[in-house]
Each structure stands twice: as C-alpha cells, then as structure tokens.
Design an enzyme around this catalytic site. Structure first.
Site, mmCIF file in Angstrom:
data_model
loop_
_atom_site.group_PDB
_atom_site.id
_atom_site.type_symbol
_atom_site.label_atom_id
_atom_site.label_comp_id
_atom_site.label_asym_id
_atom_site.label_seq_id
_atom_site.Cartn_x
_atom_site.Cartn_y
_atom_site.Cartn_z
ATOM 1 N N SER B 46 -1.907 0.065 0.435
ATOM 2 C CA SER B 46 -0.789 0.263 -0.493
ATOM 3 C C SER B 46 -0.154 -1.061 -0.919
ATOM 4 O O SER B 46 0.518 -1.119 -1.943
ATOM 5 C CB SER B 46 0.275 1.151 0.155
ATOM 6 O OG SER B 46 0.775 0.520 1.324
ATOM 7 N N HIS B 47 -0.341 -2.110 -0.144
ATOM 8 C CA HIS B 47 0.194 -3.417 -0.509
ATOM 9 C C HIS B 47 -0.908 -4.447 -0.731
ATOM 10 O O HIS B 47 -0.660 -5.642 -0.717
ATOM 11 C CB HIS B 47 1.200 -3.909 0.537
ATOM 12 C CG HIS B 47 2.494 -3.169 0.457
ATOM 13 N ND1 HIS B 47 2.686 -1.948 1.054
ATOM 14 C CD2 HIS B 47 3.652 -3.446 -0.193
ATOM 15 C CE1 HIS B 47 3.912 -1.522 0.801
ATOM 16 N NE2 HIS B 47 4.519 -2.402 0.050
ATOM 17 N N HIS B 119 9.960 -8.821 -6.167
ATOM 18 C CA HIS B 119 9.375 -8.471 -4.868
ATOM 19 C C HIS B 119 8.454 -7.272 -4.999
ATOM 20 O O HIS B 119 8.870 -6.207 -5.409
ATOM 21 C CB HIS B 119 10.494 -8.161 -3.875
ATOM 22 C CG HIS B 119 10.107 -8.428 -2.458
ATOM 23 N ND1 HIS B 119 9.100 -7.766 -1.831
ATOM 24 C CD2 HIS B 119 10.580 -9.321 -1.561
ATOM 25 C CE1 HIS B 119 8.974 -8.227 -0.599
ATOM 26 N NE2 HIS B 119 9.869 -9.171 -0.407
ATOM 27 N N SER B 121 5.641 -7.054 -2.449
ATOM 28 C CA SER B 121 4.707 -7.262 -1.340
ATOM 29 C C SER B 121 5.242 -6.653 -0.049
ATOM 30 O O SER B 121 6.413 -6.285 0.052
ATOM 31 C CB SER B 121 4.476 -8.762 -1.144
ATOM 32 O OG SER B 121 5.716 -9.443 -1.047
ATOM 33 N N ALA B 122 4.362 -6.535 0.934
ATOM 34 C CA ALA B 122 4.731 -5.977 2.236
ATOM 35 C C ALA B 122 5.623 -6.958 2.988
ATOM 36 O O ALA B 122 5.363 -8.158 3.009
ATOM 37 C CB ALA B 122 3.474 -5.689 3.043
ATOM 38 N N THR B 159 13.462 2.082 -2.007
ATOM 39 C CA THR B 159 12.904 2.646 -0.771
ATOM 40 C C THR B 159 13.280 1.753 0.411
ATOM 41 O O THR B 159 13.031 2.095 1.559
ATOM 42 C CB THR B 159 11.375 2.816 -0.863
ATOM 43 O OG1 THR B 159 10.800 1.557 -1.245
ATOM 44 C CG2 THR B 159 11.008 3.852 -1.892
ATOM 45 N N ASP B 177 7.226 -2.207 9.800
ATOM 46 C CA ASP B 177 7.733 -2.364 8.436
ATOM 47 C C ASP B 177 7.901 -0.952 7.913
ATOM 48 O O ASP B 177 6.918 -0.277 7.618
ATOM 49 C CB ASP B 177 6.704 -3.143 7.617
ATOM 50 C CG ASP B 177 7.111 -3.341 6.156
ATOM 51 O OD1 ASP B 177 8.199 -2.892 5.764
ATOM 52 O OD2 ASP B 177 6.317 -3.953 5.410
ATOM 53 N N ALA B 179 9.797 1.809 5.306
ATOM 54 C CA ALA B 179 10.711 2.209 4.246
ATOM 55 C C ALA B 179 11.800 3.067 4.882
ATOM 56 O O ALA B 179 11.521 3.851 5.790
ATOM 57 C CB ALA B 179 9.973 3.004 3.184
ATOM 58 N N GLU B 187 2.822 7.027 -1.973
ATOM 59 C CA GLU B 187 2.270 8.276 -1.440
ATOM 60 C C GLU B 187 2.657 9.458 -2.327
ATOM 61 O O GLU B 187 1.865 10.389 -2.527
ATOM 62 C CB GLU B 187 2.808 8.526 -0.024
ATOM 63 C CG GLU B 187 2.232 7.596 1.038
ATOM 64 C CD GLU B 187 2.933 7.756 2.397
ATOM 65 O OE1 GLU B 187 2.300 7.480 3.399
ATOM 66 O OE2 GLU B 187 4.124 8.147 2.411
ATOM 67 N N PRO B 304 3.618 -0.630 17.464
ATOM 68 C CA PRO B 304 3.420 -0.758 16.019
ATOM 69 C C PRO B 304 2.515 -1.946 15.702
ATOM 70 O O PRO B 304 2.572 -2.958 16.388
ATOM 71 C CB PRO B 304 4.836 -0.962 15.480
ATOM 72 C CG PRO B 304 5.709 -1.224 16.651
ATOM 73 C CD PRO B 304 5.035 -0.672 17.847
ATOM 74 N N GLU B 306 -0.616 -2.098 16.130
ATOM 75 C CA GLU B 306 -1.861 -2.117 16.916
ATOM 76 C C GLU B 306 -3.050 -1.618 16.113
ATOM 77 O O GLU B 306 -4.147 -2.164 16.208
ATOM 78 C CB GLU B 306 -1.719 -1.278 18.191
ATOM 79 C CG GLU B 306 -1.193 -2.093 19.350
ATOM 80 C CD GLU B 306 -1.079 -1.290 20.637
ATOM 81 O OE1 GLU B 306 -1.580 -0.152 20.710
ATOM 82 O OE2 GLU B 306 -0.454 -1.821 21.572
#
Lengths: 334, 334
Positions: B46-47, B119, B121-122, B159, B177, B179, B187, B304, B306
């Site tokens: 998505s990013h 902006h 980006s992730a 978001t 990270d 939202a 999505e 998170p 992993e």
C-alpha cells in the site's frame, strides 16, 4: 444504595483526616487529597474518594512512604527525573511539575520521568494543570498486569492510560485520559459485584475464550480497546512508562507487590511541549480553536472534558454524593 | 490479475526513471524512491509503487517541487524544524533525520517539525531508521479529511497515522505504524473497486448512517478505530501534526489542494528519545527485551513488524510482484 452528601471542602477535610491518621504527613496527604478532590469536583468518581481505602491500605501496610520527600535531578538538558522516595505519585507530581514546565519553556519540549512512586490517581489532573500553564502535555503510566497483548489471552499489561492535554484560549484545557484497556478495571469490578454482563471485547476467560462475564474476565484477562491497534498502544505505554525511564513493567510490578489493595510501584512519563516554540509563534492556540470549531460544528460532537467542566460549577455549589458505605469506611480510618 | 515480477533493484530503477522523467531531480527522486523501495522490500504494497502515480501527478501538476532543498533551523534547544521547500516529505526527512538524532542525543529528547511538504509515504520507514540509530521514535502526520470526529458523522480528520519504534539488541527495531482510522483509505478503495463489503465500524454514509458499503463510506466518512478513544487519538494527531508545528489541519489542507491525485500539503511531527539518557543508563534495551519475551511467551502473539522482517529476506532474494496494470502505468511515465 444510600448516599452521603459532602461539600468539596468536606471531601478535602475527610481525605486529609484519613490519610494523616494512616501515617501520611500533611504535605503528602495534601498532594494525594488534591487528586481525589479534583476528581470528585468533576464527577470522576472512579478516581475520587473511591481510591482512599487503597491509599490507606498501602500506608498502613508500610509499603508506601507517607512522608516522602521527592527529589528532582537532571537526566539530560531536556529531561528531568523526579524520584518519588517511595511515596504516592501525586507528591512526586507536585514536586516535579514546575521544574518540568520551566524546562519545557527553555528547551521547547521536555520530559519528566516520575520514578519510585505508587500510582493510583487520574492522569488528566496533572496533564490539565500543565495545559493551564500553557503547555501541551502527554502522560502515560502502567500498572499490574490486567490486559492481554495483541494475539494473546493472558494478563500482561496494565490498563495503561494515556492522557493528552491542550491549552485553550480563555477556556479550561482540552484534555482526555483513556485507558488503553477496553474497559476500566473498576467498571468490570462493579459489573461483577452487581451481577451484570459487560460488552463484547472487554475480555477473555482463563482459557482465553471471549466472554461477557465480568467474574470470568477478572480470572482471565481484559482486552485492549480497538483490537490489535489498542494492544500496540498498550505496549507502547508499557515501554515508555517502564523500561524507558528505568522503572518496572507490569509483570515486574506484580512480582514485587505485597498485594495490600493499594497501587503497585512504578513510574510515569510526562512530556511537556511549549506550543509557541514548536509552532514558531504562528498563533498556535487560535489556530487550534479553528480546528475545535470544525469539530463542534458537527451535530453530536463535544470536546473531551467538556462534560466534566459542565458539572464542575454545580458540584462546587452543591457538593457531591458518595455511597454511604464508602463514607463510613473512610470515617472509620480517621 | 496479471502480475509483473521485479527485483528490488528493478523497483528502485523503475521509480527513479519515472520520478526523474516527471521532473524530480536525482536527489529528490532518490529520497522518494527509498520510501517506496523499503515498503516493497517488506511487502507493504500500500505504500510501495502503488503510490508512484500519485507522486508523478503532483510533479506534473506543478504542485510539488521536485527539486526541493529542505533547510533545517532551530526552534528551541530541543526542537528543530526542517522546512521541506514544498517538496515531498521523504526529502525533508532525509535532510532532517541526522540533525534530529544528534539533537536527541544531546538533549535526551528532541522534536523535529517537518513543514511545507507533501506526505504520501509510510511513517514506519523513518521511525525504524531512528530506532536503528538507537533512538526511540514517535511520528505522526495528518492528511485531507476522511474520518469523522467522536460523535460526528462528517469527514474531518485525515487517517492520521501514529508510528512508534523501539531499538532492539542485535535485531531490527520493534515498530508499528497505525492509522487512527478503522481501515486504511486504500483498503476501502480496493473494496469499492472489487465490489465487496467492509467490516462494521469502518464508516458511515453521507447521511451519517453506519454502513458496510465502501462506496457509501467514500461519499460519507470513515470512522476511527475503537470508537471514541480512537477518534480522540485522531484529534491528538491532528493537533500535533498541524497547529502545534504551524501547519494546516486536514480541512485546511483540502481547501488549498489542487486535487491532482497526489498528497496535500502539510507537516509531520517526529519525537526522538535517547533511551540511555532517559533511563539513567539502567540497561534499558535489555530490560525491554524481558518485556518482549513476556509478550512472545504467550501463544498467538508476535511483535509488530515481525511479519515484515520475515518476508524481507525472501523479497531481497526473489523480488516482488506488482499488478501488471500498475507496472504499465509507471512504465508509461518514464
């Protein structure tokens, strides 16, 4: 249930009498009383006199130092620590607040690590007081394990609240104080006592199965609000209010607690930001008011803490009610 | 759907070719490419290159400066600002990151205000890079209105993601990270395109009624995750990434945007903390590892990021797939 009416001055006097009778000196009793008094003033009963028996138990067991003399020291140019001398957190907050505010005005942003305290009070009180001094504040603390991590089913995190306060122009601060747990521990205990169920997502039983039975949750684990995202925020709070400031995390707090019914030992992290400095003096508070106006233009909205501010004047004029059983319990301590 | 396989070097080269063809200079194209490349490397599609057409649109419309030269200035002893010169955020992040890290090591805790950027980006990329430098990082940004405030039903907040990263001993950082919206915008757009419903709580229609219809949500408003608490966090992010750093909030971003399909103008707030300083050198990272071990001792848990780390080696060895339509779109830009 029978209730007893007290003026806010009565609340203050009752708390002072009970805490000093249990071994706190005047200065420590004043600090702790202030937090319960402020909660009662705003009808935030879960953090009002309801907490007094817990404070008293930890004074009487000797776990907590009722004559604490917290000390402030430098950790770094933008970070200070207030060592609570094994007293209750409000005493360390009283000692650390002005140095934090001063530091934030000097450096733009500053942190206060509250250490070696016993935390049993609402976070919004100190966050709001920093905002009344013109600073943006974020506070976090942890407690004994009650909430499962993301994907897990056993109690590991405290209810790990996060409070955020923003100063307003000629108005009391915008402030919220949210447990990262789906429900407050106290709400689940009340549901268990009164025999009603709790909402979906509040917790799991000891075998890890979702349940609406508060007794089963108290034997099992609470869940974080909002699923995985809330559980990740709980982990963040656990890291920041624990290891980051050299303080025990929830599991460690439990391991060393004497289970006297009062709070366990631990820390609190408070961030204070000077909005004028960060924004480069761009009329930051007026700018935020425009955002608040956008929020309030929508039907059904309100800003956090507005309800508390609405009841405050009435409580100041008319006093508040507490359960008579609680009143009798506290009177018996004096 | 037909897919095209690319090595990570191909991803990099394709992005560089497209961005420079659309008017970015090499340095700006490198900065933006790095963020999409890092996302593809970790299967965070998505990013990844999915964002490239939006970046290209904003270069071609002239809204964004593809030859930006961000500058760093002091706001206060513990706060710096990186003015993005109307370029994409990754360029300002590249310029501001090392000064932020240096400042945090000096002052214990420091803030970076990223301003005048676009902006898209992730957030986890920069948060993780600060953690790889040994710092704890928190990043927040806002965007055009998509999410309703607590109690409301009209789009008001972006978001509004929040990213948190923690350095680990001999391991890549723990980083999340999220939202503060219940679902990512992308999505919901995918669900609308593919004609399937979305989960309860994702949003409301234009009349404010809860709905599972993604098209109706796109006309109405998304909701925050976790109800009121998530919406309050969205408000916090909106204040911190907007007014606090002198940048427009979501409604203001929308009012000045040219709707070219790329990002709107705005800011980002990044906090960096030196854990050794804050903890008073109490073995803070080893201490945190004990907490992580407690989490991982429970069945069903993971930390998170992993999953991203698990796929990384495979993607580095074997490359990644993107939809062929996306590949063709990007190729046509070069």
């Amino acid at each position: 249930m029978s209730r007893t009416r007290l003026s806010l001055d009565d609340v203050h006097a009752l708390s002072m009498a009970a805490l000093t009778a249990c071994g706190a000196d005047k200065e420590n009793a004043e600090a702790v009383t202030h937090f319960m008094w402020a909660a009662e003033r705003d009808s935030c009963h879960s953090h009002g006199l309801f907490r007094l028996p817990g404070y008293a138990a930890s004074l009487k067991s000797g776990k907590v130092n009722g004559k604490s003399r917290p000390t402030v020291e430098d950790l770094a140019p933008a970070a200070i620590r207030c060592n609570g001398d094994n007293g209750f957190a409000p005493m360390a907050l009283k000692v650390g607040r002005d140095p934090l505010a001063e530091r934030a005005r000097e450096t733009g942003i500053a942190a206060l690590a509250i250490t070696n305290t016993y935390h049993f009070s609402a976070l919004w009180v100190e966050a709001a007081e920093l905002a009344e001094m013109g600073l943006v504040a974020i506070a976090m603390t942890s407690a004994k394990p009650m909430v499962a991590p993301a994907g897990g089913t056993k109690a590991l995190f405290g209810t790990n609240p996060l409070s955020f306060a923003w100063p307003r122009v000629n108005k009391p601060p915008m402030v919220f104080d949210m447990a990262t747990a789906a429900m407050a521990r106290g709400e689940i205990m009340v549901a268990a006592r009164e025999g009603h169920t709790v909402h979906d997502g509040a917790g799991v039983d000891k075998d890890g199965n979702p349940t609406n039975d508060p007794d089963a949750i108290l034997e099992g684990a609470q869940l974080a609000f909002g699923g995985t995202k809330g559980a990740l925020l709980a982990l963040m709070v656990e890291l920041i209010a624990g290891p980051l400031i050299g303080q025990p995390f929830s599991v460690e707090q439990k391991a060393i607690d004497n289970n006297d019914g009062g709070p366990s030992t631990g820390g609190e992290f408070i961030l204070a930001i000077d909005p004028a400095r960060l924004s480069g003096n761009t009329g930051v508070l007026d700018h935020a008011e425009k955002l608040f106006s956008e929020v309030l233009a929508q039907e059904g909205t309100r800003l956090p803490a507005e309800r508390r501010y609405q009841v405050r004047a009435g409580n100041e004029a008319n006093g508040i009610d507490i359960p008579t059983t609680l009143y009798e319990t506290i009177k018996a301590l004096t």
